[in-house]
Design an enzyme around this catalytic site. Sequence first.
Site, PDB file in Angstrom:
ATOM      1  N   LYS A  40       0.850  -1.202   0.000  1.00 15.74           N
ATOM      2  CA  LYS A  40       0.000   0.000   0.000  1.00 15.74           C
ATOM      3  C   LYS A  40       0.887   1.254   0.000  1.00 15.74           C
ATOM      4  O   LYS A  40       2.086   1.170   0.273  1.00 15.74           O
ATOM      5  CB  LYS A  40      -0.910  -0.019   1.228  1.00 15.74           C
ATOM      6  CG  LYS A  40      -0.169   0.025   2.568  1.00 15.74           C
ATOM      7  CD  LYS A  40      -1.080  -0.316   3.729  1.00 15.74           C
ATOM      8  CE  LYS A  40      -0.319  -0.249   5.045  1.00 15.74           C
ATOM      9  NZ  LYS A  40      -1.079  -0.856   6.142  1.00 15.74           N
ATOM     10  N   ARG A 138     -10.516  -0.256  14.516  1.00 19.00           N
ATOM     11  CA  ARG A 138     -10.511   0.523  13.274  1.00 19.00           C
ATOM     12  C   ARG A 138     -11.666   0.072  12.381  1.00 19.00           C
ATOM     13  O   ARG A 138     -12.705   0.711  12.355  1.00 19.00           O
ATOM     14  CB  ARG A 138      -9.143   0.358  12.593  1.00 19.00           C
ATOM     15  CG  ARG A 138      -8.921   1.280  11.429  1.00 19.00           C
ATOM     16  CD  ARG A 138      -7.470   1.338  10.991  1.00 19.00           C
ATOM     17  NE  ARG A 138      -6.941   0.068  10.507  1.00 19.00           N
ATOM     18  CZ  ARG A 138      -5.676  -0.103  10.100  1.00 19.00           C
ATOM     19  NH1 ARG A 138      -4.834   0.918  10.147  1.00 19.00           N
ATOM     20  NH2 ARG A 138      -5.263  -1.269   9.661  1.00 19.00           N
ATOM     21  N   HIS A 169      -6.173  -7.684  12.762  1.00 21.90           N
ATOM     22  CA  HIS A 169      -4.954  -6.863  12.761  1.00 21.90           C
ATOM     23  C   HIS A 169      -4.523  -6.570  14.193  1.00 21.90           C
ATOM     24  O   HIS A 169      -5.355  -6.211  15.032  1.00 21.90           O
ATOM     25  CB  HIS A 169      -5.249  -5.564  12.006  1.00 21.90           C
ATOM     26  CG  HIS A 169      -4.039  -4.753  11.670  1.00 21.90           C
ATOM     27  ND1 HIS A 169      -2.876  -5.291  11.157  1.00 21.90           N
ATOM     28  CD2 HIS A 169      -3.806  -3.414  11.763  1.00 21.90           C
ATOM     29  CE1 HIS A 169      -1.998  -4.315  10.951  1.00 21.90           C
ATOM     30  NE2 HIS A 169      -2.542  -3.182  11.311  1.00 21.90           N
ATOM     31  N   ARG A 228       1.083 -10.974   6.947  1.00 22.49           N
ATOM     32  CA  ARG A 228       1.075  -9.759   6.117  1.00 22.49           C
ATOM     33  C   ARG A 228       2.294  -8.905   6.456  1.00 22.49           C
ATOM     34  O   ARG A 228       2.289  -8.174   7.439  1.00 22.49           O
ATOM     35  CB  ARG A 228      -0.212  -8.952   6.342  1.00 22.49           C
ATOM     36  CG  ARG A 228      -1.501  -9.685   5.962  1.00 22.49           C
ATOM     37  CD  ARG A 228      -2.712  -8.769   6.060  1.00 22.49           C
ATOM     38  NE  ARG A 228      -2.819  -8.098   7.349  1.00 22.49           N
ATOM     39  CZ  ARG A 228      -3.389  -8.627   8.423  1.00 22.49           C
ATOM     40  NH1 ARG A 228      -3.945  -9.828   8.387  1.00 22.49           N
ATOM     41  NH2 ARG A 228      -3.426  -7.954   9.559  1.00 22.49           N
ATOM     42  N   TYR A 271      15.640  31.117   5.406  1.00 15.67           N
ATOM     43  CA  TYR A 271      14.454  31.812   5.913  1.00 15.67           C
ATOM     44  C   TYR A 271      14.499  31.936   7.441  1.00 15.67           C
ATOM     45  O   TYR A 271      14.861  30.990   8.138  1.00 15.67           O
ATOM     46  CB  TYR A 271      13.188  31.019   5.564  1.00 15.67           C
ATOM     47  CG  TYR A 271      12.837  31.020   4.100  1.00 15.67           C
ATOM     48  CD1 TYR A 271      12.489  32.197   3.445  1.00 15.67           C
ATOM     49  CD2 TYR A 271      12.812  29.835   3.387  1.00 15.67           C
ATOM     50  CE1 TYR A 271      12.139  32.182   2.099  1.00 15.67           C
ATOM     51  CE2 TYR A 271      12.465  29.809   2.048  1.00 15.67           C
ATOM     52  CZ  TYR A 271      12.132  30.989   1.403  1.00 15.67           C
ATOM     53  OH  TYR A 271      11.787  30.971   0.087  1.00 15.67           O
ATOM     54  N   CYS A 318      14.292  24.627   3.125  1.00 13.18           N
ATOM     55  CA  CYS A 318      13.344  25.322   2.248  1.00 13.18           C
ATOM     56  C   CYS A 318      12.491  24.288   1.503  1.00 13.18           C
ATOM     57  O   CYS A 318      12.673  23.088   1.657  1.00 13.18           O
ATOM     58  CB  CYS A 318      14.087  26.185   1.231  1.00 13.18           C
ATOM     59  SG  CYS A 318      15.324  27.264   1.967  1.00 13.18           S
ATOM     60  N   MET A 319      11.592  24.784   0.659  1.00  8.22           N
ATOM     61  CA  MET A 319      10.730  23.884  -0.108  1.00  8.22           C
ATOM     62  C   MET A 319      11.561  22.976  -1.029  1.00  8.22           C
ATOM     63  O   MET A 319      11.278  21.784  -1.160  1.00  8.22           O
ATOM     64  CB  MET A 319       9.731  24.701  -0.926  1.00  8.22           C
ATOM     65  CG  MET A 319       8.678  23.861  -1.617  1.00  8.22           C
ATOM     66  SD  MET A 319       7.542  24.852  -2.593  1.00  8.22           S
ATOM     67  CE  MET A 319       6.561  25.664  -1.345  1.00  8.22           C
ATOM     68  N   ASP A 320      12.615  23.541  -1.636  1.00  9.94           N
ATOM     69  CA  ASP A 320      13.351  22.808  -2.671  1.00  9.94           C
ATOM     70  C   ASP A 320      14.853  22.704  -2.432  1.00  9.94           C
ATOM     71  O   ASP A 320      15.547  22.097  -3.237  1.00  9.94           O
ATOM     72  CB  ASP A 320      13.150  23.514  -4.028  1.00  9.94           C
ATOM     73  CG  ASP A 320      11.710  23.914  -4.238  1.00  9.94           C
ATOM     74  OD1 ASP A 320      10.846  23.031  -4.134  1.00  9.94           O
ATOM     75  OD2 ASP A 320      11.453  25.106  -4.466  1.00  9.94           O
TER      76      ASP A 320
HETATM   77  C1  LIG Z   1      -0.425  -1.772   6.846  1.00  7.79           C
HETATM   78  C2  LIG Z   1      -0.984  -3.049   7.279  1.00  7.79           C
HETATM   79  C3  LIG Z   1      -0.156  -4.166   7.433  1.00  7.79           C
HETATM   80  C4  LIG Z   1       1.341  -4.113   7.348  1.00  7.79           C
HETATM   81  O1  LIG Z   1       1.874  -3.543   8.522  1.00  7.79           O
HETATM   82  P1  LIG Z   1       3.452  -3.569   8.790  1.00  7.79           P
HETATM   83  O2  LIG Z   1       3.579  -3.096  10.188  1.00  7.79           O
HETATM   84  O3  LIG Z   1       4.049  -2.602   7.818  1.00  7.79           O
HETATM   85  O4  LIG Z   1       3.911  -4.946   8.562  1.00  7.79           O
HETATM   86  C5  LIG Z   1      -0.766  -5.383   7.692  1.00  7.79           C
HETATM   87  N1  LIG Z   1      -2.098  -5.474   7.835  1.00  7.79           N
HETATM   88  C6  LIG Z   1      -2.922  -4.415   7.722  1.00  7.79           C
HETATM   89  C7  LIG Z   1      -4.384  -4.596   7.898  1.00  7.79           C
HETATM   90  C8  LIG Z   1      -2.395  -3.164   7.454  1.00  7.79           C
HETATM   91  O5  LIG Z   1      -3.204  -2.108   7.364  1.00  7.79           O
END
Ligand SMILES: *Cc1c(COP(=O)(O)O)cnc(C)c1O
Length: 392
Positions: A40, A138, A169, A228, A271, A318-320
């Site tokens: 992601k 969540r 999770h 995951r 700045y 700065c920005m850049d």
């Molecule tokens: C982002 C996420 C992960 C991965 O988490 P890490 O700490 O980067 O391994 C796994 N499961 C869910 C639901 C997530 O949102």
Amino acid sequence: MEHIHFLKRTWAVIDIDALKSNYAAIKAHTRSKKIMAVVKADGYGHGDGMTALALERCGVDFFAVSNLDEALMLRKFSVSSDILILGFTPVECASILYRNRITQTVFSLDYARLLNDECLKKGITLDVHIKLDTGMGRIGIVDDSPNSVEDIVEIISLKGLNTEGIFSHLSSADCDDEASLAYTKAQIKRYTDMLKRLEEKSIHFSAVHLQNSAGLAFFNDLSFDYARAGIVLYGLAPSHMSLPFKLTPVMSLKSVVSLVKTVPANTSISYGRTFCSDREMRIATIPIGYADGYPRLLSNKADVLIRGKRAKIIGNICMDQLMVDVSDIEGVQPLDEVTLVGQDGDSRITFDELAEMTGTINYELVCLIGKRVPRVYRQDGETVRVLDYLDK
Ligand SMILES: *Cc1c(COP(=O)(O)O)cnc(C)c1O
């Protein structure tokens, strides 16, 4: 090897060999059967398509993203593995999910019913994974709510949905204080208890998954269909706790010296005049700023590496552009390579170091690397591809 050009101003080097070795280390460690690679947020800023393709070649067959656009981006890169959307997708997108073989998370009975209605209307069946909330707070069906089992049974019975997986999770697997350890153990128990309650009703799933990076690292007695893995794939630790396997950081952040000048004492820099020289100094200007995702909070705090040595950032970023003190580094000149994150000689600057200084976590800093920073992919000592988000 074909020649690959990019603007040598500021760029991120993505080390595919490091990504592969991290995957191998994680795979060797976990007792869960397979790794679901979490890519992601553009692969935590590393480029989702290239990251996924490299991992697919290592044997990864399931990717997780946050939303439909990210899933479609993987398909655009010809990623053919399964893809799970971890979060919300509007139900009117059901046929796009179907056409692109994307698995959707269902996180409530209401959402499942609406998605099912849409699927029946379109005459399609969508693959879904049920999300349980075992303490993250969540999204998900709260496992210990009175109707949780009935809700799950109903979701499974919906003809427009093909429920292949169930997951939850962990909120605190990256913390090693007593209370967090107890909380994670309780979450694990809530998850496995729910699996048992469903098994008693002869309900089984082909994709059962709970662990994130910290979960797979520190709760390694667990064995599910998938773990995951997110942050660890990128060679970064999910917490300050030392990991039971060795990782190599995948991303380095590079720039060049654009100008070197000698200034007398009493010269203010940048700045707001937050820095003023107290002696004659050599100062280098570097063409990277907060618009590239290099946090302004690092002003007058962080170092960069030039010629293998640390140079301190002086004045406000700065920005850049930003300025560094190179008074003590011999021979600095324009076009010298600058390492803002990564290794140069014996010196190294990590995202963890910068996260500590800015009061955040490494996750946030890699995600923030801007889209005007080209990603330069390196493998076997060669540049294999450059990803330029602002392709002209
Ligand atoms: C982002 C996420 C992960 C991965 O988490 P890490 O700490 O980067 O391994 C796994 N499961 C869910 C639901 C997530 O949102």
